[in-house]
Design a protein around this motif. Structure first.
Motif, PDB file in Angstrom:
ATOM      1  N   TYR A 273       0.855  -1.186   0.000  1.00 20.42           N
ATOM      2  CA  TYR A 273       0.000   0.000   0.000  1.00 20.42           C
ATOM      3  C   TYR A 273       0.890   1.234   0.000  1.00 20.42           C
ATOM      4  N   SER A 274       0.290   2.368  -0.386  1.00 19.10           N
ATOM      5  CA  SER A 274       1.056   3.612  -0.440  1.00 19.10           C
ATOM      6  C   SER A 274       0.852   4.409   0.842  1.00 19.10           C
ATOM      7  N   PRO A 275       1.925   4.729   1.577  1.00 12.16           N
ATOM      8  CA  PRO A 275       1.797   5.557   2.777  1.00 12.16           C
ATOM      9  C   PRO A 275       1.254   6.956   2.488  1.00 12.16           C
ATOM     10  N   THR A 276       1.363   7.406   1.237  1.00 15.67           N
ATOM     11  CA  THR A 276       0.863   8.733   0.889  1.00 15.67           C
ATOM     12  C   THR A 276      -0.605   8.723   0.503  1.00 15.67           C
ATOM     13  N   SER A 280      -5.531   4.386   2.532  1.00 10.48           N
ATOM     14  CA  SER A 280      -4.957   3.062   2.750  1.00 10.48           C
ATOM     15  C   SER A 280      -4.368   2.806   4.137  1.00 10.48           C
ATOM     16  N   PRO A 281      -3.453   3.668   4.653  1.00 11.86           N
ATOM     17  CA  PRO A 281      -2.791   3.314   5.912  1.00 11.86           C
ATOM     18  C   PRO A 281      -3.753   3.037   7.062  1.00 11.86           C
ATOM     19  N   VAL A 282      -4.731   3.915   7.263  1.00 14.27           N
ATOM     20  CA  VAL A 282      -5.661   3.717   8.374  1.00 14.27           C
ATOM     21  C   VAL A 282      -6.465   2.433   8.193  1.00 14.27           C
ATOM     22  N   HIS A 285      -4.157  -0.767   8.640  1.00 15.18           N
ATOM     23  CA  HIS A 285      -3.730  -0.958  10.026  1.00 15.18           C
ATOM     24  C   HIS A 285      -4.887  -1.499  10.868  1.00 15.18           C
ATOM     25  N   ARG A 286      -6.102  -1.040  10.586  1.00 14.69           N
ATOM     26  CA  ARG A 286      -7.268  -1.566  11.313  1.00 14.69           C
ATOM     27  C   ARG A 286      -7.561  -3.013  10.940  1.00 14.69           C
ATOM     28  N   GLN A 287      -7.092  -3.434   9.784  1.00 12.82           N
ATOM     29  CA  GLN A 287      -7.269  -4.827   9.375  1.00 12.82           C
ATOM     30  C   GLN A 287      -6.182  -5.741   9.947  1.00 12.82           C
ATOM     31  N   GLY A 288      -5.275  -5.173  10.736  1.00 13.51           N
ATOM     32  CA  GLY A 288      -4.244  -5.987  11.382  1.00 13.51           C
ATOM     33  C   GLY A 288      -2.905  -5.995  10.681  1.00 13.51           C
TER      34      GLY A 288
END
Length: 305
Positions: A273-276, A280-282, A285-288
């Motif tokens: 995934y793209s940190p920008t 995606s990031p949130v 991260h909630r998906q583990g």
């Protein structure tokens, strides 16, 4: 290079227990830099060129200069020296405009991060991992998640193009002139050869998809040397149309996907995934998932400092 290999393996083990040990470097051109105290750091530079008919051209520059550092425990000093050697190497053979310098490095190595930023690279992609564990059930009223069928081809292509266009705004992807043709060919191969693709429907219309599967970190693959050996599940694409975002469609898709991927012989699941990307990031991260490697890039390659 043996001393640097052992040092780097020990350094990786200290900062992140999920990182595999450093073994053989990939094939390519060897670079060396000397630090002020006389220590040497090394790297392997590989130049990949993706033609107009290459699927890789949708998520990478046409000319990609990828550096694999071997800097042991020299930290930011070693990384900076090696990037300086790369800068001098590029001066001898100026890259094209549609080019990139790329470096994959452990996400938790904050010291090296400073050197990468100082040389102009940006964190455009991340390899994230999730442990093999049961997936929570997610039921979204009015949304049906089912296995994709050949008759879904047009809707799958539309969802894939939707994801590509958005990703190109906020990350490393590129919408090429022949993007639809490349994605169509990939979708057809997946449907014919049994790819794992799930469709989310609402009101009889497709509002999202998830494509997944299994792989191993074989030599030459995108995860070679970056994941421990074994069988891994992966998420290739997750796409939800804009009007349906925020309503649980993505969670419902991944609940089904994780339930299918988490077999007894699977080490875990990974994805890129793209940190920008602001979404995606949130979500991931909630998906583990959590980042293991960050892929740093600068485009064009000639902009490297």
């Amino acid at each position: 290079m043996t001393d640097r290999t052992a040092e780097q393996s020990e350094h990786f083990a200290r900062i992140d227990p999920l990182l595999p040990p450093v073994t053989d470097l990939p094939e390519g051109e060897h670079l060396t830099a000397v630090l002020p105290d006389g220590r040497e750091v090394h790297g392997v530079l590989y130049r990949a060129v993706y033609g107009a008919g290459s699927p890789e051209s949708l998520w990478a520059a046409r000319e990609n200069w990828e550096l694999t550092p071997l800097i042991g425990n020299t930290g930011a000093e070693g990384m900076s020296a090696l990037l300086g050697a790369l800068r001098r190497r590029l001066d001898r053979e100026p890259p094209t405009q549609d080019s990139a310098c790329a470096v994959a490095w452990p996400s938790r190595d904050a010291e090296a991060t400073r050197a990468l930023l100082d040389h102009g690279l940006q964190p455009l992609n991340a390899l994230a991992v999730r442990p093999n564990r049961p997936a929570p059930e997610v039921d979204v009223p009015g949304v049906l998640v089912r296995r994709a069928r050949p008759v879904d081809e047009e809707e799958i292509i539309a969802l894939r193009m939707n994801e590509l266009r958005y990703s190109a705004l906020v990350g490393p992807n590129v919408v090429r002139e022949n993007a639809t043709e490349l994605i169509t060919a990939e979708v057809r191969r997946g449907l014919v050869f049994g790819g794992r693709t799930w469709i989310a429907e609402s009101g009889g219309a497709a509002v999202g998809l998830a494509s997944c599967g299994w792989t191993t970190p074989a030599a030459g693959s995108s995860i070679a040397g970056r994941l421990g050996w074994g069988r891994w599940g992966y998420v290739g694409t997750l796409s939800v149309i804009a009007p349906a975002r925020g309503g649980g469609v993505g969670q419902a898709l991944m609940s089904v996907a994780h339930d299918q991927l988490n077999l007894d012989d699977v080490e875990g699941t990974f994805l890129f995934y793209s940190p920008t990307n602001p979404l995606s990031p949130v979500f991931w991260h909630r998906q583990g998932y959590r980042p293991l490697w960050t892929m740093w890039e600068i485009r064009p390659a000639s902009a490297l400092r």
